[in-house]
Design an enzyme around this catalytic site. Structure first.
Site, PDB file in Angstrom:
ATOM      1  N   GLU A   1       0.983  -1.241  -0.123  1.00 41.49           N
ATOM      2  CA  GLU A   1      -0.130   0.100  -0.048  1.00 41.49           C
ATOM      3  C   GLU A   1       0.885   1.095   0.111  1.00 41.49           C
ATOM      4  O   GLU A   1       2.175   1.211   0.413  1.00 41.49           O
ATOM      5  CB  GLU A   1      -0.677   0.013   1.406  1.00 41.49           C
TER       6      GLU A   1
ATOM      7  N   CYS B   1       3.367   8.667   1.170  1.00 43.26           N
ATOM      8  CA  CYS B   1       3.838   7.729   2.088  1.00 43.26           C
ATOM      9  C   CYS B   1       4.122   6.208   1.405  1.00 43.26           C
ATOM     10  O   CYS B   1       3.078   5.795   0.812  1.00 43.26           O
ATOM     11  CB  CYS B   1       2.577   7.519   3.153  1.00 43.26           C
TER      12      CYS B   1
ATOM     13  N   CYS C   1       5.233  -7.167   7.046  1.00 47.53           N
ATOM     14  CA  CYS C   1       6.163  -6.912   8.350  1.00 47.53           C
ATOM     15  C   CYS C   1       6.285  -7.811   9.234  1.00 47.53           C
ATOM     16  O   CYS C   1       5.419  -8.257   9.761  1.00 47.53           O
ATOM     17  CB  CYS C   1       5.881  -5.370   8.955  1.00 47.53           C
TER      18      CYS C   1
ATOM     19  N   CYS D   1       3.616  -5.562  15.646  1.00 48.40           N
ATOM     20  CA  CYS D   1       3.252  -4.459  16.390  1.00 48.40           C
ATOM     21  C   CYS D   1       1.678  -4.549  16.674  1.00 48.40           C
ATOM     22  O   CYS D   1       0.845  -5.120  15.663  1.00 48.40           O
ATOM     23  CB  CYS D   1       3.434  -3.431  16.294  1.00 48.40           C
TER      24      CYS D   1
ATOM     25  N   CYS E   1      -0.855  -2.332  14.661  1.00 47.87           N
ATOM     26  CA  CYS E   1      -0.882  -2.347  13.129  1.00 47.87           C
ATOM     27  C   CYS E   1      -1.443  -3.364  12.310  1.00 47.87           C
ATOM     28  O   CYS E   1      -1.114  -4.581  12.609  1.00 47.87           O
ATOM     29  CB  CYS E   1       0.784  -2.258  13.008  1.00 47.87           C
TER      30      CYS E   1
ATOM     31  N   GLY F   1       5.946  -2.084   6.404  1.00 44.89           N
ATOM     32  CA  GLY F   1       7.317  -2.848   6.514  1.00 44.89           C
ATOM     33  C   GLY F   1       8.206  -1.979   7.339  1.00 44.89           C
ATOM     34  O   GLY F   1       7.873  -0.635   7.791  1.00 44.89           O
ATOM     35  N   GLU F   2       9.429  -2.720   7.647  1.00 42.89           N
ATOM     36  CA  GLU F   2      10.291  -1.828   8.752  1.00 42.89           C
ATOM     37  C   GLU F   2      11.391  -1.511   7.732  1.00 42.89           C
ATOM     38  O   GLU F   2      12.271  -2.238   7.517  1.00 42.89           O
ATOM     39  CB  GLU F   2      10.744  -2.780   9.685  1.00 42.89           C
TER      40      GLU F   2
ATOM     41  N   SER G   1      10.862   6.219   8.630  1.00 40.65           N
ATOM     42  CA  SER G   1      10.368   5.680  10.189  1.00 40.65           C
ATOM     43  C   SER G   1      10.664   4.482  10.386  1.00 40.65           C
ATOM     44  O   SER G   1      10.613   3.569   9.789  1.00 40.65           O
ATOM     45  CB  SER G   1       8.721   5.996  10.110  1.00 40.65           C
TER      46      SER G   1
ATOM     47  N   HIS H   1       6.005   5.016  21.006  1.00 38.66           N
ATOM     48  CA  HIS H   1       4.716   4.407  21.326  1.00 38.66           C
ATOM     49  C   HIS H   1       4.562   4.280  22.917  1.00 38.66           C
ATOM     50  O   HIS H   1       3.653   4.194  23.258  1.00 38.66           O
ATOM     51  CB  HIS H   1       4.294   3.289  20.665  1.00 38.66           C
TER      52      HIS H   1
ATOM     53  N   ASN I   1      -5.941   4.387  14.286  1.00 36.88           N
ATOM     54  CA  ASN I   1      -7.121   4.069  13.652  1.00 36.88           C
ATOM     55  C   ASN I   1      -7.457   2.799  14.195  1.00 36.88           C
ATOM     56  O   ASN I   1      -6.696   1.683  14.359  1.00 36.88           O
ATOM     57  CB  ASN I   1      -6.718   4.045  12.435  1.00 36.88           C
TER      58      ASN I   1
ATOM     59  N   CYS J   1      -1.661   2.204   7.673  1.00 33.68           N
ATOM     60  CA  CYS J   1      -1.105   1.377   6.769  1.00 33.68           C
ATOM     61  C   CYS J   1      -1.457  -0.101   6.996  1.00 33.68           C
ATOM     62  O   CYS J   1      -1.726  -0.567   8.122  1.00 33.68           O
ATOM     63  CB  CYS J   1       0.374   1.333   6.955  1.00 33.68           C
TER      64      CYS J   1
HETATM   65  N1  SAH Z   1       7.827   0.107  10.592  1.00 30.36           N
HETATM   66  C1  SAH Z   1       8.099   1.475  10.565  1.00 30.36           C
HETATM   67  C2  SAH Z   1       7.331   2.188   9.473  1.00 30.36           C
HETATM   68  C3  SAH Z   1       6.118   1.793   8.997  1.00 30.36           C
HETATM   69  S1  SAH Z   1       4.888   1.928  10.385  1.00 30.36           S
HETATM   70  C4  SAH Z   1       7.587   1.892  11.837  1.00 30.36           C
HETATM   71  O1  SAH Z   1       6.895   1.103  12.804  1.00 30.36           O
HETATM   72  O2  SAH Z   1       7.917   3.110  12.410  1.00 30.36           O
HETATM   73  C5  SAH Z   1       4.787   3.818  10.622  1.00 30.36           C
HETATM   74  C6  SAH Z   1       3.783   4.141  11.572  1.00 30.36           C
HETATM   75  O3  SAH Z   1       2.253   3.524  11.255  1.00 30.36           O
HETATM   76  C7  SAH Z   1       3.817   3.938  13.064  1.00 30.36           C
HETATM   77  O4  SAH Z   1       4.628   4.623  13.955  1.00 30.36           O
HETATM   78  C8  SAH Z   1       2.402   4.042  13.540  1.00 30.36           C
HETATM   79  O5  SAH Z   1       2.503   5.561  13.699  1.00 30.36           O
HETATM   80  C9  SAH Z   1       1.735   3.842  12.331  1.00 30.36           C
HETATM   81  N2  SAH Z   1       0.543   2.854  12.514  1.00 30.36           N
HETATM   82  C10 SAH Z   1       0.671   1.771  12.452  1.00 30.36           C
HETATM   83  N3  SAH Z   1      -0.638   1.232  12.623  1.00 30.36           N
HETATM   84  C11 SAH Z   1      -1.424   2.198  13.217  1.00 30.36           C
HETATM   85  C12 SAH Z   1      -2.777   2.369  13.644  1.00 30.36           C
HETATM   86  N4  SAH Z   1      -3.492   1.363  13.752  1.00 30.36           N
HETATM   87  N5  SAH Z   1      -3.192   3.638  13.840  1.00 30.36           N
HETATM   88  C13 SAH Z   1      -2.312   4.754  13.590  1.00 30.36           C
HETATM   89  N6  SAH Z   1      -1.080   4.556  12.874  1.00 30.36           N
HETATM   90  C14 SAH Z   1      -0.703   3.377  12.894  1.00 30.36           C
HETATM   91 FE1  SF4 Z   2       5.125  -2.327  13.556  1.00 31.22          FE
HETATM   92 FE2  SF4 Z   2       6.069  -0.776  11.694  1.00 31.22          FE
HETATM   93 FE3  SF4 Z   2       5.882  -3.183  11.278  1.00 31.22          FE
HETATM   94 FE4  SF4 Z   2       3.531  -2.013  11.678  1.00 31.22          FE
HETATM   95  S1  SF4 Z   2       4.922  -1.493   9.892  1.00 31.22           S
HETATM   96  S2  SF4 Z   2       4.241  -4.083  12.606  1.00 31.22           S
HETATM   97  S3  SF4 Z   2       4.230  -0.577  13.279  1.00 31.22           S
HETATM   98  S4  SF4 Z   2       7.313  -1.980  12.716  1.00 31.22           S
END
Ligand code: SAH
Ligand code: SF4
Length: 340
Positions: free
Chosen positions: A91, A104, A111, A115, A118, A158-159, A190, A215, A289, A332
């Site tokens: 996406e 973005c 990933c 988390c 996410c 992704g990370e 990020s 976080h 979200n 995402c």
């Molecule tokens: N993996 C990296 C980059 C992608 S995720 C990281 O974790 O930083 C980037 C951001 O997506 C996270 O910092 C978080 O702020 C956001 N994110 C993920 N799930 C979310 C959710 N359910 N609501 C709002 N923001 C979210």
């Molecule tokens: Fe966590 Fe970022 Fe991976 Fe989502 S994309 S699982 S927030 S590290």
């Protein structure tokens, strides 16, 4: 063996041309065709010799990513699912604001970090994206929006620091005058806090910027929210951020998703204040979200406002991330999950 041209960095294309006995300017021409003009095939590269085009086609095939789904929000934000040559998809989001266009982009398919808040984390990890696959996302957004991209954030799926070399190669192609020519300061990556990545990033010559997904500044809570980070101490993370700042002179952004009852009380607020002390930073508060199948809820407006005002009172710059495109499933991974 043939390897997609998307796998190559700018440097890699230079080396390939050298290996093939081509003059150095060929690499520049190819990069311009690929990432400035965004052509769909080698045939269109009119200033390249036919034999070179033929060899490229054989040994470094060009297959561009394409849009397979698109949603347009009332506020102008567009969210896309793009498909790559192997049928995998990711996406990305385009966010217009006046003359500005922020894109973005995703850095991996899925990933591995898992988390709990996410949607991408739920999907698990499929594969790393190639440099060209990341730049393609940006080209797609430019074309579809009919605007030039001005700001980039690697906050899609992704990370990024688990795909470090490809991500840096993509950022360099975007930054290059032969590519998209976006200033390094306008390109933010990020990370959830991969220390080896932060250490490397500190010494990159470009002025790229970095955001850290914090976080929670309380270890126990962070371990719950980001289960893959359990072996990483917040003390080490802070030390590495300090070292990064010393080496780069750059400020970091802390991303802080706010989840009702999980990381939004006074203990968490004051731990966050403490964490921020001694680092040049900016805090970005993000009420989560909601994601399908999850009980997690965003923090109340009251809790968010309290965080904002208490941080500001202490001289810590903080902003609320306005949830652009909320009506098309903001964060995402959500759009992709909805298709299942
Ligand atoms: N993996 C990296 C980059 C992608 S995720 C990281 O974790 O930083 C980037 C951001 O997506 C996270 O910092 C978080 O702020 C956001 N994110 C993920 N799930 C979310 C959710 N359910 N609501 C709002 N923001 C979210
Ligand atoms: Fe966590 Fe970022 Fe991976 Fe989502 S994309 S699982 S927030 S590290």
């Amino acid at each position: 063996m043939a390897q997609s041209i998307a796998a190559y960095s700018y440097e890699g294309i230079c080396e390939l041309m050298k290996e093939w006995g081509q003059p150095r300017f060929r690499a520049k021409q190819i990069v311009q065709w690929l990432y400035q003009k965004g052509v769909e095939s080698y045939d269109e590269m009119s200033n390249l010799p036919a034999a070179l085009k033929e060899r490229l086609q054989q040994e470094a095939p060009l297959q561009r990513a394409r849009i397979i789904d698109k949603q347009v929000s009332e506020d102008g934000t567009r969210k896309y699912i793009v498909e790559f040559a192997d049928g995998k998809s990711a996406e990305m989001v385009a966010i217009p604001s006046g003359d500005r266009l922020t894109v973005c982009f995703s850095t991996q398919v899925g990933c591995a970090m898992g988390c709990i808040f996410c949607a991408t984390g739920k999907e698990g990890f499929t594969r790393n994206l190639l440099p060209g696959e990341m730049v393609d996302q940006i080209l797609i957004a430019q074309k579809d929006m009919d605007m030039r991209v001005t700001n980039l954030v690697g906050m899609g799926q992704g990370e990024p620091f688990l795909n470090y070399d490809n991500v840096l190669a993509a950022m360099r192609l975007v930054n290059s005058a032969d590519g998209l020519n976006v200033g390094a300061r306008k390109i933010t990556i990020s990370t959830c806090g991969i220390l080896s990545g932060i250490r490397k990033f500190a010494h990159e010559p470009e002025q790229f910027t970095m955001a850290i997904s914090l976080h929670s500044a309380i270890q126990k809570t962070r371990d719950v929210l980001m289960p893959s980070m359990v072996h990483q101490s917040l003390t080490d993370l802070k030390q590495d951020i300090r070292d990064y700042q010393e080496a780069s002179g750059r400020r970091v952004t802390y991303e802080y998703v706010m989840i009702d009852g999980l990381n939004d009380d006074d203990d968490h607020l004051f731990a966050l204040v403490d964490f921020c002390r001694g680092t040049m930073c900016h805090v970005n508060l993000i009420p989560i979200n909601e994601i399908e199948g999850s009980v997690l809820q965003p923090s109340s407006e009251k809790a968010v406002k309290r965080f904002l005002s208490e941080l500001e009172k202490r001289g810590i710059e903080a902003t609320l991330r306005n949830s652009r495109g909320a009506d098309i499933a903001g964060a995402c991974g959500q759009l992709k999950n909805m298709r299942r």
